[in-house]
Design a protein around this motif. Structure first.
Motif, short mmCIF file in Angstrom:
data_model
loop_
_atom_site.label_atom_id
_atom_site.label_comp_id
_atom_site.label_asym_id
_atom_site.label_seq_id
_atom_site.Cartn_x
_atom_site.Cartn_y
_atom_site.Cartn_z
N LEU A 21 0.82 -1.15 0.12
CA LEU A 21 -0.05 -0.03 -0.12
C LEU A 21 0.71 1.40 -0.02
N ALA A 121 -3.42 3.87 9.54
CA ALA A 121 -4.02 2.72 8.82
C ALA A 121 -4.28 1.61 9.91
N THR A 123 -7.45 -1.32 10.68
CA THR A 123 -7.85 -2.74 9.75
C THR A 123 -9.14 -3.19 10.20
N ALA A 177 -8.24 5.13 9.66
CA ALA A 177 -8.92 4.33 8.60
C ALA A 177 -9.09 2.92 9.03
N ILE A 179 -9.19 -0.44 7.19
CA ILE A 179 -8.69 -1.06 5.89
C ILE A 179 -9.41 -2.45 5.85
N THR A 182 -7.50 -5.55 0.55
CA THR A 182 -7.00 -4.82 -0.55
C THR A 182 -6.19 -5.63 -1.32
N CYS A 221 -11.16 -4.93 -2.26
CA CYS A 221 -10.84 -3.50 -2.68
C CYS A 221 -9.61 -3.22 -3.17
N LEU A 226 -8.51 2.21 -2.74
CA LEU A 226 -8.01 2.40 -1.30
C LEU A 226 -7.26 3.72 -1.27
N LEU A 230 -7.81 6.82 1.41
CA LEU A 230 -6.87 7.24 2.42
C LEU A 230 -6.56 8.73 2.22
N ASN A 245 -14.61 3.06 7.68
CA ASN A 245 -14.40 1.85 6.80
C ASN A 245 -14.06 2.42 5.56
N LEU A 246 -12.78 1.77 4.86
CA LEU A 246 -12.55 1.82 3.53
C LEU A 246 -12.29 0.29 3.00
N GLY A 247 -13.20 0.13 2.05
CA GLY A 247 -13.10 -1.21 1.60
C GLY A 247 -14.36 -1.30 0.54
#
Length: 325
Positions: A21, A121, A123, A177, A179, A182, A221, A226, A230, A245-247
């Motif tokens: 990442l 970052a 999870t 975030a 994640i 990914t 993702c 992703l 961010l 949440n990022l996904g």
């Protein structure tokens, strides 16, 4: 963000910047006109990941382990440093916990001293083996605190605690975030993650390993989506702290993923079943309503498209002899 860039170029620290990442994030930050300081101890990161930007005059590489303090001048910090695959974070679980906890303390201290914004970052492992589905940010999780995955799960949970304590106690501008799974080019071939496992087994026409009955689910993702999330989170107003949440909210069973990889590679691979690892979550799907609302963000790359690009990358690496065919 554009006004700030016109006034003065930002100096951004990315810890774990030579990782999967981190390397994409460094490239994107450079493309936006920033100066980027990449700090990495190269436990899982590689110079190959950042080879394309090593010659950029606005990019600086520093070999550093964030369990030790770092004294630099920066405007923003993206704290990505920590092995993220079970194979790697279970290799030295004590060091994994130190990276999450001591690393967070050191980076938060740096942010406090310099007045920098800092993004953690975190999870989806925060949620453990969840009792609610899909998972939203208000859910506290169901995590085994003494299992083989705890070094990562609980380390990241403690890091979130530290971030919010610094925000409450020192009014430090933080972003957190969470994640979800990914994938994409530059994944390590030996990281044990399901996408890299399936793709390489398919390209080698080896049996594809399905753990458990293959009915467990994940949401995948693509890495470029992703990274966009961010950056939008970092650039959001100060009162947007997260966690966010990022996904990708589209859920797939492991059997579906295996079948898609076989079809996209044209492989002759068959399926082979193995026992499910301890504490492996049965389902994982993000509720990204908050990211849509606060960041105007959602993934744009479909799993089929992203897998195709990932397969092309691994096939090229095999052709070049970088990965054993």
């Amino acid at each position: 963000m554009k006004k700030r860039q016109l006034m003065r170029r930002k100096r951004v620290l990315v810890t774990g910047g030579a990782g999967f990442l981190g390397s994409f994030l460094c490239e994107r930050l450079l493309a936006l006109g920033n100066e980027v300081l990449c700090a990495d101890n190269f436990f899982t990161g590689t110079r190959d990941n950042i080879a394309a930007i090593l010659g950029n005059y606005r990019f600086e590489l520093l070999r550093h382990d964030i369990t030790f303090p770092l004294y630099v001048e920066v405007d923003e910090i993206y704290n990505l440093a920590c092995p993220a695959s079970p194979i790697h974070y279970q290799h030295d679980p004590v060091q994994t916990t130190k990276t999450s906890v001591h690393g967070a303390i050191n980076m938060l201290g740096l942010a406090k001293r310099t007045g920098a914004r800092i993004l953690q970052a975190s999870t989806s492992e925060i949620y453990g083996d969840p009792e609610i589905h899909p998972q939203n940010e208000s859910y506290w999780g169901r995590v085994n605190p003494i299992g083989p995955r705890s070094c990562y799960d609980e380390g990241k949970r403690c890091a979130e605690t530290l971030f919010f304590d610094y925000w409450r106690q020192h009014r430090l501008p933080i972003k957190v975030a969470r994640i979800f799974n990914t994938y994409g080019p530059r994944m390590q071939p030996d990281d044990g993650r399901v996408v890299s496992n399936f793709v390489l087994q398919a390209l080698r026409n080896q049996p594809i390993t399905i753990y458990g009955d293959g009915q467990q689910t994940r949401s995948f993702c693509f890495v470029e989506d992703l990274i966009e999330g961010l950056i939008r989170l970092m650039d959001s107003p100060d009162d947007v702290t997260g966690p966010v949440n990022l996904g990708n909210p589209v859920e797939f069973r492991m059997l579906e993923l295996a079948q898609m990889v076989i079809a996209l590679t044209g492989s002759a691979s068959k399926l082979e079943y193995s026992p499910l690892p301890q504490d492996d979550p049965r389902q994982r799907q993000p509720d990204i309503g908050l990211a849509r609302q606060l960041l105007d963000w959602q993934p744009a790359v479909s799993l089929e498209e992203g897998l195709g690009r990932t397969i092309d990358y691994f096939r090229q690496q095999m052709d070049l002899g970088q990965i054993e065919g």
